[in-house]
Design a protein around this motif. Structure first.
Motif, PDB file in Angstrom:
ATOM      1  N   ARG A  59      49.457  45.406  44.188  1.00 20.97           N
ATOM      2  CA  ARG A  59      48.833  44.079  44.254  1.00 20.97           C
ATOM      3  C   ARG A  59      48.915  43.355  42.911  1.00 20.97           C
ATOM      4  O   ARG A  59      49.214  42.160  42.839  1.00 20.97           O
ATOM      5  CB  ARG A  59      47.371  44.196  44.683  1.00 20.97           C
ATOM      6  CG  ARG A  59      47.154  44.471  46.134  1.00 20.97           C
ATOM      7  CD  ARG A  59      45.742  44.069  46.565  1.00 20.97           C
ATOM      8  NE  ARG A  59      44.710  44.696  45.740  1.00 20.97           N
ATOM      9  CZ  ARG A  59      44.191  45.888  45.986  1.00 20.97           C
ATOM     10  NH1 ARG A  59      44.615  46.594  47.031  1.00 20.97           N
ATOM     11  NH2 ARG A  59      43.240  46.379  45.214  1.00 20.97           N
ATOM     12  N   THR A  60      48.651  44.091  41.847  1.00 20.43           N
ATOM     13  CA  THR A  60      48.664  43.482  40.514  1.00 20.43           C
ATOM     14  C   THR A  60      50.065  43.018  40.139  1.00 20.43           C
ATOM     15  O   THR A  60      50.253  41.913  39.606  1.00 20.43           O
ATOM     16  CB  THR A  60      48.139  44.489  39.469  1.00 20.43           C
ATOM     17  OG1 THR A  60      46.858  44.964  39.865  1.00 20.43           O
ATOM     18  CG2 THR A  60      48.025  43.837  38.098  1.00 20.43           C
ATOM     19  N   SER A  91      53.010  42.031  50.652  1.00 19.49           N
ATOM     20  CA  SER A  91      51.912  42.474  51.496  1.00 19.49           C
ATOM     21  C   SER A  91      51.965  41.813  52.859  1.00 19.49           C
ATOM     22  O   SER A  91      52.285  40.637  52.985  1.00 19.49           O
ATOM     23  CB  SER A  91      50.568  42.145  50.833  1.00 19.49           C
ATOM     24  OG  SER A  91      49.495  42.528  51.666  1.00 19.49           O
ATOM     25  N   GLU A 137      46.972  38.053  50.540  1.00 21.84           N
ATOM     26  CA  GLU A 137      47.363  38.889  49.409  1.00 21.84           C
ATOM     27  C   GLU A 137      48.706  38.417  48.860  1.00 21.84           C
ATOM     28  O   GLU A 137      49.543  37.881  49.592  1.00 21.84           O
ATOM     29  CB  GLU A 137      47.454  40.360  49.818  1.00 21.84           C
ATOM     30  CG  GLU A 137      46.111  41.007  50.056  1.00 21.84           C
ATOM     31  CD  GLU A 137      46.200  42.529  50.134  1.00 21.84           C
ATOM     32  OE1 GLU A 137      47.326  43.061  50.032  1.00 21.84           O
ATOM     33  OE2 GLU A 137      45.144  43.158  50.289  1.00 21.84           O
ATOM     34  N   PRO A 138      48.955  38.595  47.567  1.00 17.36           N
ATOM     35  CA  PRO A 138      50.215  38.149  46.961  1.00 17.36           C
ATOM     36  C   PRO A 138      51.407  38.908  47.520  1.00 17.36           C
ATOM     37  O   PRO A 138      51.315  40.103  47.827  1.00 17.36           O
ATOM     38  CB  PRO A 138      50.019  38.426  45.471  1.00 17.36           C
ATOM     39  CG  PRO A 138      48.963  39.482  45.404  1.00 17.36           C
ATOM     40  CD  PRO A 138      48.052  39.220  46.563  1.00 17.36           C
ATOM     41  N   GLY A 172      54.541  38.557  45.891  1.00 16.50           N
ATOM     42  CA  GLY A 172      55.458  38.808  44.788  1.00 16.50           C
ATOM     43  C   GLY A 172      56.675  37.911  44.807  1.00 16.50           C
ATOM     44  O   GLY A 172      56.699  36.848  45.432  1.00 16.50           O
ATOM     45  N   ASN A 230      52.566  42.301  42.227  1.00 15.53           N
ATOM     46  CA  ASN A 230      52.957  41.183  43.079  1.00 15.53           C
ATOM     47  C   ASN A 230      52.337  39.872  42.587  1.00 15.53           C
ATOM     48  O   ASN A 230      52.993  38.823  42.573  1.00 15.53           O
ATOM     49  CB  ASN A 230      52.543  41.446  44.531  1.00 15.53           C
ATOM     50  CG  ASN A 230      53.507  42.355  45.255  1.00 15.53           C
ATOM     51  OD1 ASN A 230      54.663  42.491  44.869  1.00 15.53           O
ATOM     52  ND2 ASN A 230      53.037  43.004  46.300  1.00 15.53           N
ATOM     53  N   LYS A 231      51.089  39.923  42.193  1.00 15.59           N
ATOM     54  CA  LYS A 231      50.419  38.720  41.679  1.00 15.59           C
ATOM     55  C   LYS A 231      51.103  38.238  40.396  1.00 15.59           C
ATOM     56  O   LYS A 231      51.349  37.035  40.206  1.00 15.59           O
ATOM     57  CB  LYS A 231      48.946  39.010  41.424  1.00 15.59           C
ATOM     58  CG  LYS A 231      48.110  37.792  41.016  1.00 15.59           C
ATOM     59  CD  LYS A 231      46.635  38.164  40.958  1.00 15.59           C
ATOM     60  CE  LYS A 231      45.779  36.939  40.691  1.00 15.59           C
ATOM     61  NZ  LYS A 231      46.027  36.324  39.387  1.00 15.59           N
ATOM     62  N   GLU A 266      54.454  36.661  41.282  1.00 20.02           N
ATOM     63  CA  GLU A 266      54.260  35.332  41.877  1.00 20.02           C
ATOM     64  C   GLU A 266      53.995  34.281  40.805  1.00 20.02           C
ATOM     65  O   GLU A 266      54.498  33.162  40.863  1.00 20.02           O
ATOM     66  CB  GLU A 266      53.081  35.360  42.870  1.00 20.02           C
ATOM     67  CG  GLU A 266      53.456  35.710  44.273  1.00 20.02           C
ATOM     68  CD  GLU A 266      52.332  35.430  45.259  1.00 20.02           C
ATOM     69  OE1 GLU A 266      51.303  34.844  44.852  1.00 20.02           O
ATOM     70  OE2 GLU A 266      52.487  35.794  46.430  1.00 20.02           O
ATOM     71  N   GLU A 267      53.199  34.642  39.828  1.00 18.76           N
ATOM     72  CA  GLU A 267      52.819  33.690  38.780  1.00 18.76           C
ATOM     73  C   GLU A 267      53.950  33.435  37.800  1.00 18.76           C
ATOM     74  O   GLU A 267      54.156  32.289  37.368  1.00 18.76           O
ATOM     75  CB  GLU A 267      51.592  34.217  38.027  1.00 18.76           C
ATOM     76  CG  GLU A 267      50.319  34.275  38.870  1.00 18.76           C
ATOM     77  CD  GLU A 267      49.186  34.965  38.132  1.00 18.76           C
ATOM     78  OE1 GLU A 267      49.466  35.584  37.051  1.00 18.76           O
ATOM     79  OE2 GLU A 267      48.045  34.913  38.623  1.00 18.76           O
TER      80      GLU A 267
END
Length: 510
Positions: A223-224, A257, A262-263, A265, A226-227, A230-231
């Motif tokens: 999750r971290t 995800s 949820e992100p 990525g 992918n976030k 994305e950013e």
């Protein structure tokens, strides 16, 4: 093909001590005296099943349609919906009753991909073999950029790459030395190995990447990362296929995800060993590598629920008592899923087809279930067990929130459903196309003498090993978790681990 036919024969005939079949010969049923021992083997029925299987098998027709005509079956994808509908209709055509699709969930977002291309455009031009990870986004057209390397395997390694990846194509991971191919790729049990497997062995507490704690760390990291992706917006991320992938074998699973909100990525792909290695060597020489990447994926948000295919052969005087068999219908998205797990689906479907074809009238109901969501966490079978058999309160411990649901520690007593006492046992097939060599009894000693007697007619098919050992990783665990015996079969692995499991290569059994 012979391996699948033999497996179907074993599945079809294994049930007889439990279902106490009433045999039927056209045009009138055959009246049979009651057995003095309920575990007696009915050799006449076994003979008829063997004749039907070896002379009129439909197992490869079933397998061919699911693999060649429908293809990959990612949970909640359009192909998964097609497979659900086709298996329901096919089981009905075989003569089974109550064939239907049963919802579970919600699961989340459906996903599919249309195309994925990667080309080197500098310092040379070359087509490169890479496939997208599931639930990752599109590139929204052709993108071109320089390649940068990154090795990020845990949350603490993300921060140093802040500000360095935007507009780049990220070569993720690190190189590993190629393996030698001086040993056969396929694996088969010999008599010595079967004897070893048959010995229980005291369980040992050893470090494992498959503990609940390790799974939670992986979930948080995914999750971290992918976030972050994305950013920071790299054009694409390209990983090296996991071991033992080489010689064109690419092992691909999920990336983004499937859970709404949820992100997901950046567009993420897995590349073949040889092509990833070429890029890596050029970067070692400080050569600027330019790639073009074009990935087109689709999201399917019309229905967040997924579905299991259920059908049955009703029993006669003991029809409220149920014996179940099953396999998982879902697969990953880059191969046809022949060995994981069309093989299991085709065999279980063939087993019930043969019983109907020879006119068996079981005393107890035989129910087949083709599960979805197995690859993401046994979701389909767990949903079925929760709805029909038993459930526990949800674990709300904050320390458990990132642990996959099927691995969480149990909390509270079981609440039993009215059907719980009706289901005697569940048989599962999910270990590829290899010959069935025996059964894992999951430490259930009470089953050992029963199975020993049942297996006698299959010695000539190579099934002769009973082991008290536990095996893991498939839908029988959902039944075991609530106290319904869940049985998995011991099979030759063939090329399952080296080539066909979760890869782009999933050939039909020969």
């Amino acid at each position: 093909m012979k391996r699948l036919i033999a497996a179907a024969l074993i599945l079809a005939t294994t049930y007889f001590p439990l279902i106490a079949a009433e045999k039927k010969r056209s045009p009138e049923p055959l009246k049979v005296a009651a057995a003095t021992d309920p575990n007696d083997v009915d050799y006449e029925v076994i003979t008829r099943i063997r004749q039907e299987g070896f002379r009129n098998s439909k197992v490869m027709e079933t397998a061919s349609y699911l693999t060649d005509s429908i293809g990959p079956r990612l949970t909640n994808s359009p192909n998964m919906r097609k497979a659900n509908a086709w298996t329901r209709d096919q089981l009905k055509a075989f003569g089974l009753e109550n064939a239907h699709l049963e919802p579970w969930g919600p699961f989340g977002r459906g996903w599919s991909y249309e195309s994925a291309t990667v080309r080197m455009v500098s310092p040379d031009t070359a087509e490169l073999l890479a496939l997208p990870k599931a639930w990752t986004p599109s590139t929204n057209g052709l993108v071109r950029g320089s390649v940068v390397r990154a090795k990020i395997t845990k949350v603490e390694e993300i921060e140093p790459f802040r500000g360095k990846l935007a507009g780049k194509i990220v070569l993720m991971g690190e190189w590993r030395e190629p393996r030698t191919h001086d040993k056969p790729e396929a694996s088969y049990y010999d008599e010595k190995e079967l004897a070893t497997v048959g010995q229980y062995g005291v369980p040992k507490v050893e470090p494992s990447p498959y503990t609940p704690e390790a799974a939670a760390l992986r979930a948080v990291f995914a999750r971290t990362l992918n976030k972050f992706m994305e950013e920071k917006k790299p054009l694409a991320v390209i990983e090296l296929t996991r071991p033992p992938g080489d010689q064109g074998v690419i092992f691909v699973q999920g990336g983004g995800s499937y859970r709404s909100g949820e992100p997901v990525g950046a567009p993420s792909l897995v590349m073949g060993f040889e092509h990833w290695g070429r890029i890596n060597r050029l970067l070692d020489k400080k050569t600027d590598v330019q790639l073009e990447v074009n990935v087109k994926t689709n999201w399917h948000d019309d229905d967040a629920f997924s579905y299991n295919t259920i059908a049955e052969i009703p029993g006669t005087d003991l029809k409220n008592e149920v014996v179940m068999l099953g396999a998982h219908l879902d697969s990953w998205h880059t191969g046809t899923g022949a060995t994981d797990n069309v093989a299991g689906c085709a065999v279980t479907m063939e087993a019930v087809r043969m019983l109907k074809a020879i006119g068996v009238r079981p005393r107890r109901t035989i129910r087949i279930a083709l599960w979805t969501g197995e690859e993401e966490g046994l979701f389909g079978s767990r949903g079925y067990v929760k709805e029909h058999l038993a459930s526990r309160p949800e674990n709300t411990d904050p320390a458990q929130k990132d642990v996959p649901a099927y691995m969480r520690k149990s909390t509270g007593p079981l609440t039993f459903k009215p059907e719980y006492n009706d289901v005697s046992i569940y048989f599962n097939l999910d270990s590829g196309t290899g010959k069935v060599r025996g059964v894992f009894l999951q430490e259930n000693q009470a089953l050992a003498p029963i199975f020993k007697k049942w297996m006698e007619p299959f010695a000539d098919l190579g099934m002769n090993t009973i082991t008290m050992r536990n095996t893991g990783g498939s839908d029988f665990l959902s039944f075991d978790a609530v106290g319904v015996p869940g049985i998995d079969f011991l099979q030759d692995t063939v090329e399952y681990d080296t080539k066909t499991h979760h890869s782009n290569m999933a050939p039909m059994s020969d």
